[in-house]
Structure formats: C-alpha cells, structure tokens
Design a protein around this motif. Structure first.
Motif, PDB file in Angstrom:
ATOM      1  N   ALA A   7       0.816  -1.219   0.000  1.00 37.70           N
ATOM      2  CA  ALA A   7       0.000   0.000   0.000  1.00 37.70           C
ATOM      3  C   ALA A   7       0.849   1.268   0.000  1.00 37.70           C
ATOM      4  O   ALA A   7       0.641   2.160  -0.826  1.00 37.70           O
ATOM      5  N   ILE A   8       1.818   1.366   0.892  1.00 35.47           N
ATOM      6  CA  ILE A   8       2.628   2.579   0.997  1.00 35.47           C
ATOM      7  C   ILE A   8       3.574   2.704  -0.194  1.00 35.47           C
ATOM      8  O   ILE A   8       3.684   3.765  -0.819  1.00 35.47           O
ATOM      9  N   GLY A   9       4.287   1.630  -0.519  1.00 34.32           N
ATOM     10  CA  GLY A   9       5.223   1.671  -1.642  1.00 34.32           C
ATOM     11  C   GLY A   9       4.536   1.972  -2.961  1.00 34.32           C
ATOM     12  O   GLY A   9       5.032   2.756  -3.774  1.00 34.32           O
ATOM     13  N   ALA A  10       3.390   1.354  -3.199  1.00 33.41           N
ATOM     14  CA  ALA A  10       2.665   1.600  -4.446  1.00 33.41           C
ATOM     15  C   ALA A  10       2.140   3.029  -4.505  1.00 33.41           C
ATOM     16  O   ALA A  10       2.196   3.677  -5.558  1.00 33.41           O
ATOM     17  N   TYR A  11       1.659   3.547  -3.387  1.00 32.84           N
ATOM     18  CA  TYR A  11       1.200   4.938  -3.337  1.00 32.84           C
ATOM     19  C   TYR A  11       2.344   5.876  -3.715  1.00 32.84           C
ATOM     20  O   TYR A  11       2.192   6.766  -4.555  1.00 32.84           O
ATOM     21  N   MET A  12       3.500   5.667  -3.090  1.00 32.52           N
ATOM     22  CA  MET A  12       4.657   6.510  -3.400  1.00 32.52           C
ATOM     23  C   MET A  12       5.058   6.364  -4.866  1.00 32.52           C
ATOM     24  O   MET A  12       5.419   7.340  -5.516  1.00 32.52           O
ATOM     25  N   GLY A  13       4.985   5.157  -5.376  1.00 38.39           N
ATOM     26  CA  GLY A  13       5.326   4.916  -6.772  1.00 38.39           C
ATOM     27  C   GLY A  13       4.433   5.675  -7.734  1.00 38.39           C
ATOM     28  O   GLY A  13       4.903   6.265  -8.704  1.00 38.39           O
ATOM     29  N   VAL A  14       3.141   5.672  -7.468  1.00 40.23           N
ATOM     30  CA  VAL A  14       2.205   6.416  -8.323  1.00 40.23           C
ATOM     31  C   VAL A  14       2.523   7.906  -8.289  1.00 40.23           C
ATOM     32  O   VAL A  14       2.618   8.560  -9.327  1.00 40.23           O
ATOM     33  N   ARG A  15       2.701   8.442  -7.094  1.00 40.45           N
ATOM     34  CA  ARG A  15       2.960   9.882  -6.967  1.00 40.45           C
ATOM     35  C   ARG A  15       4.283  10.286  -7.621  1.00 40.45           C
ATOM     36  O   ARG A  15       4.355  11.312  -8.309  1.00 40.45           O
ATOM     37  N   LEU A  16       5.326   9.492  -7.447  1.00 37.64           N
ATOM     38  CA  LEU A  16       6.605   9.796  -8.079  1.00 37.64           C
ATOM     39  C   LEU A  16       6.518   9.665  -9.597  1.00 37.64           C
ATOM     40  O   LEU A  16       7.099  10.461 -10.332  1.00 37.64           O
ATOM     41  N   HIS A  17       5.788   8.676 -10.073  1.00 41.45           N
ATOM     42  CA  HIS A  17       5.566   8.512 -11.516  1.00 41.45           C
ATOM     43  C   HIS A  17       4.838   9.735 -12.080  1.00 41.45           C
ATOM     44  O   HIS A  17       5.216  10.261 -13.127  1.00 41.45           O
ATOM     45  N   GLN A  18       3.822  10.192 -11.368  1.00 42.48           N
ATOM     46  CA  GLN A  18       3.080  11.379 -11.808  1.00 42.48           C
ATOM     47  C   GLN A  18       3.984  12.616 -11.850  1.00 42.48           C
ATOM     48  O   GLN A  18       3.771  13.505 -12.663  1.00 42.48           O
ATOM     49  N   ALA A  19       4.989  12.651 -10.979  1.00 44.43           N
ATOM     50  CA  ALA A  19       5.900  13.793 -10.918  1.00 44.43           C
ATOM     51  C   ALA A  19       6.986  13.724 -11.993  1.00 44.43           C
ATOM     52  O   ALA A  19       7.791  14.647 -12.112  1.00 44.43           O
ATOM     53  N   GLY A  20       7.002  12.634 -12.757  1.00 46.41           N
ATOM     54  CA  GLY A  20       7.937  12.536 -13.862  1.00 46.41           C
ATOM     55  C   GLY A  20       9.160  11.677 -13.619  1.00 46.41           C
ATOM     56  O   GLY A  20      10.032  11.591 -14.483  1.00 46.41           O
ATOM     57  N   ALA A  21       9.259  11.029 -12.478  1.00 44.49           N
ATOM     58  CA  ALA A  21      10.397  10.159 -12.199  1.00 44.49           C
ATOM     59  C   ALA A  21      10.260   8.844 -12.958  1.00 44.49           C
ATOM     60  O   ALA A  21       9.153   8.397 -13.268  1.00 44.49           O
ATOM     61  N   GLU A  22      11.385   8.224 -13.255  1.00 43.40           N
ATOM     62  CA  GLU A  22      11.414   6.885 -13.835  1.00 43.40           C
ATOM     63  C   GLU A  22      11.346   5.910 -12.659  1.00 43.40           C
ATOM     64  O   GLU A  22      12.343   5.676 -11.981  1.00 43.40           O
ATOM     65  N   VAL A  23      10.161   5.383 -12.411  1.00 43.19           N
ATOM     66  CA  VAL A  23       9.909   4.583 -11.219  1.00 43.19           C
ATOM     67  C   VAL A  23       9.858   3.097 -11.567  1.00 43.19           C
ATOM     68  O   VAL A  23       9.245   2.705 -12.558  1.00 43.19           O
ATOM     69  N   SER A  24      10.510   2.306 -10.721  1.00 47.98           N
ATOM     70  CA  SER A  24      10.420   0.849 -10.800  1.00 47.98           C
ATOM     71  C   SER A  24       9.952   0.340  -9.447  1.00 47.98           C
ATOM     72  O   SER A  24      10.368   0.860  -8.413  1.00 47.98           O
ATOM     73  N   LEU A  25       9.097  -0.666  -9.477  1.00 48.08           N
ATOM     74  CA  LEU A  25       8.568  -1.254  -8.253  1.00 48.08           C
ATOM     75  C   LEU A  25       9.030  -2.696  -8.134  1.00 48.08           C
ATOM     76  O   LEU A  25       8.954  -3.456  -9.103  1.00 48.08           O
TER      77      LEU A  25
END
Length: 96
Positions: free
Chosen positions: A10-28
């Motif tokens: 829950a927490i990691g995925a939430y952070m991943g979505v927000r960072l992705h929206q901010a333009g970061a190249e996110v990997s989970l």
C-alpha cells in the motif's frame, strides 16, 4: 531520475504512483500475485477526488534494473534483513 521502490504494498505503491506522476522513472519491486496484478493492470490509486492508473516497471528481480539514483525501502521491518542482499544490484556509487 531513476527511483526504485523495494516493497510495493500500500505505501510503496502509493509513493510509486505519486513519483511517476511527478515525472520520475519509477520501478517497483514486488512478488507473487501482487506483482502479477501490477504487471497486468498497472498500479491504481483511488483517492478522494482521483482515480489514476500508472504503469511503472514492475519486477521481482533487482538485477534487471541496475543502479538507481534513489532506493526507497518500503518493506515491513521484519522483512528487511532477508532482502538486503537482493537490493545490492540497485546500489551504485551515487545511489541514495
């Protein structure tokens, strides 16, 4: 900016979505059925007035990702000791 979130509940995925929206190249990093669902359907965030789905890279193998700029450990505390060695491929000389 390459950011890996190690532990995408829950927490990691939430952070991943927000960072992705901010333009970061996110990997989970996830495992099992949770990983399969994220690969198939993406990561969905339902918030007060928001319903968004993003499709970051999702894997259970840190070696696929290589060194990251940032690694966020979002595991439950009791899971960290057993996961430390599998995080090594994510760490480069400038990783925070």
């Amino acid at each position: 900016m390459k950011i890996c979130i190690f532990g995408s509940g829950a927490i990691g995925a939430y952070m991943g979505v927000r960072l992705h929206q901010a333009g970061a190249e996110v990997s989970l990093i996830a495992r099992g059925a949770h990983l399969a669902a994220m690969r198939e359907k993406g990561v969905r965030l339902l918030a007060k007035d928001e319903d968004v789905t993003v499709h970051p890279r999702c894997t259970d193998d840190a070696a696929e990702l290589g060194p990251q700029d940032y690694v966020i450990v979002a595991l439950k505390a009791h899971s960290v000791p057993g996961a430390v060695e599998t995080m090594r491929p994510l760490l480069g000389p400038n990783t925070t």
